[in-house]
Design a protein around this motif. Structure first.
Motif, mmCIF file in Angstrom:
data_model
loop_
_atom_site.group_PDB
_atom_site.id
_atom_site.type_symbol
_atom_site.label_atom_id
_atom_site.label_comp_id
_atom_site.label_asym_id
_atom_site.label_seq_id
_atom_site.Cartn_x
_atom_site.Cartn_y
_atom_site.Cartn_z
ATOM 1 N N VAL A 253 -4.081 1.213 5.168
ATOM 2 C CA VAL A 253 -3.982 2.164 3.957
ATOM 3 C C VAL A 253 -4.569 3.533 4.491
ATOM 4 O O VAL A 253 -5.345 3.514 5.333
ATOM 5 N N ILE B 120 -3.728 0.249 -3.341
ATOM 6 C CA ILE B 120 -3.115 -0.889 -2.949
ATOM 7 C C ILE B 120 -2.712 -1.379 -4.308
ATOM 8 O O ILE B 120 -3.563 -1.318 -5.227
ATOM 9 N N ALA C 14 0.591 -1.263 -0.001
ATOM 10 C CA ALA C 14 0.065 -0.102 0.091
ATOM 11 C C ALA C 14 0.820 1.243 -0.021
ATOM 12 O O ALA C 14 1.916 1.160 0.698
ATOM 13 N N SER D 173 -3.488 5.976 -0.421
ATOM 14 C CA SER D 173 -4.770 5.293 -0.029
ATOM 15 C C SER D 173 -4.845 4.199 -1.505
ATOM 16 O O SER D 173 -6.013 3.549 -1.620
#
Length: 372
Positions: free
Chosen positions: A370, A127, A122, A125
């Motif tokens: 995250v 992934i 991550a 914000s």
């Protein structure tokens, strides 16, 4: 008539301008608010400036300010055994005085199956899913925006990699990917810049960023990669497959399952030895000790370990129960505060309990903290 003294400098006047104000001249409250905006990766460098600044960097007040400024969500992806398409995304949320896994507020609709064992990391914000599954090499890159729930395909890596054998770490906002492919000679390290969405080869290979370096933890071997090091000194294997027990160094005889970094300290969960932390000065794996009595802390269950708001989150599935013919497992979580006490690493279990139940057929696929 002009004043003959008008052009003369006052007494004790220096031709050099006064030095600019420093952090040490400000109240601690203001300094802490400034430090809260600095990424944790710079804490080690800041602690070298002065003893006073070192105390502020390690203070609980700074951790509290950071947790309020930089909110993180813990995303958990669960998948059904034998199926790459049946997945559930859940988020760990505080509920009154406890924690629960709740349905993700933003539905994720990935256009491709998230394979078990694939490599994830991550940044902010987003992934990033890198390579293939456990034993299926792939050069694919998929990017999930947790704010919108959209999944897009990014540029491919130059080397197909299998997630089980590959590793990734983040330094200065860039993603370093190593291992997991067929190589001749030197292991290739690729670097991805999320801002420009471009790849480049870095040179030489489960990695994590500690003290500005990337550590790779494998079975009976740990290596360190320094992206700022000189040529020929970037990837170094170190004698670290040993666990310190009562002043002795005994060889670790089991493999590693999970790796994460909390407060610039490398943690790994070993199949037989449990949760350990890596002493970079002595190059040995050591156990946490309980704050106060100094006894060793034993954690022998972990399906996922991850940093969550400055704490170590340990999640695992435990037990089975049957209701109306449906067999389920409980998902449990421990939140552990970690801090240094001399040459030891102390741990305090702040919270422990059941955060949810899942069908018996489900396992952990991914677990990441995250930024919101």
């Amino acid at each position: 008539m002009s004043n003959s003294n008008a052009d003369e400098p006052p007494e004790n006047y220096s031709t050099h301008p006064p030095p600019p104000p420093s952090l040490s001249s400000l109240p601690d409250e203001i300094v802490l608010r400034c430090l809260a905006l600095v990424p944790r990766s710079y804490d080690l460098s800041l602690s070298w400036v002065s003893k006073h600044l070192r105390a502020l960097v390690r203070s609980p007040e700074l951790n509290k300010l950071r947790s309020n400024l930089h909110k993180k969500s813990l995303y958990v992806c669960l998948g059904e055994k034998g199926s790459d398409s049946t997945v559930k995304w859940l988020t760990l949320r505080p509920v009154e005085k406890t924690y629960r896994l709740v349905p993700n507020p933003t539905p994720f609709t990935p256009p491709h199956p998230l394979k078990k064992g694939s490599l994830t990391v991550a940044v902010g914000s987003k992934i990033f899913f890198l390579g293939g599954g456990s034993r299926e090499p792939s050069s694919d890159l998929w990017i999930l925006d947790t704010r919108s729930g959209n999944m897009t395909q990014g540029p491919s890596m130059s080397v197909p990699r299998a997630g089980r054998c590959a590793a990734a770490g983040v330094i200065d906002g860039k993603i370093y990917v190593m291992g997991g492919g067929e190589f001749q000679g030197e292991v290739k390290v690729e670097v991805f810049d999320p801002k420009s969405e471009t790849w480049e080869l870095a040179g030489a290979e489960n990695v994590r960023n500690v003290e500005g370096k990337v550590y790779m933890v494998e079975y009976e071997k740990t290596s360190v990669y320094n992206p700022r090091g000189s040529e020929g000194e970037q990837l170094v294997q170190i004698v670290s497959e040993r666990l310190e027990r009562g002043g002795r160094k005994e060889k670790l005889k089991d493999g590693v399952d999970r790796v994460c970094v909390v407060e610039d300290v490398l943690f790994a969960f070993f199949q037989r030895s449990g949760l350990l932390w890596f002493d970079t000065k002595l190059n040995v794996w050591r156990r946490l000790v309980v704050r106060g009595d100094g006894k060793e802390m034993f954690i022998f269950h972990a399906d996922a370990v991850v940093e969550y708001d400055g704490k170590l989150a340990v999640l695992y599935m435990w037990g089975e129960s049957e209701v109306d013919g449906v067999v389920t497992k409980s998902v449990r979580c421990k939140l552990v505060s970690v801090h240094r006490g001399g040459d030891r690493m102390c741990g305090t279990i702040d919270w422990s309990g059941v955060v949810g139940t899942v069908p018996d057929s489900f396992d952990f696929l991914h677990c990441l903290a995250v930024s919101d």
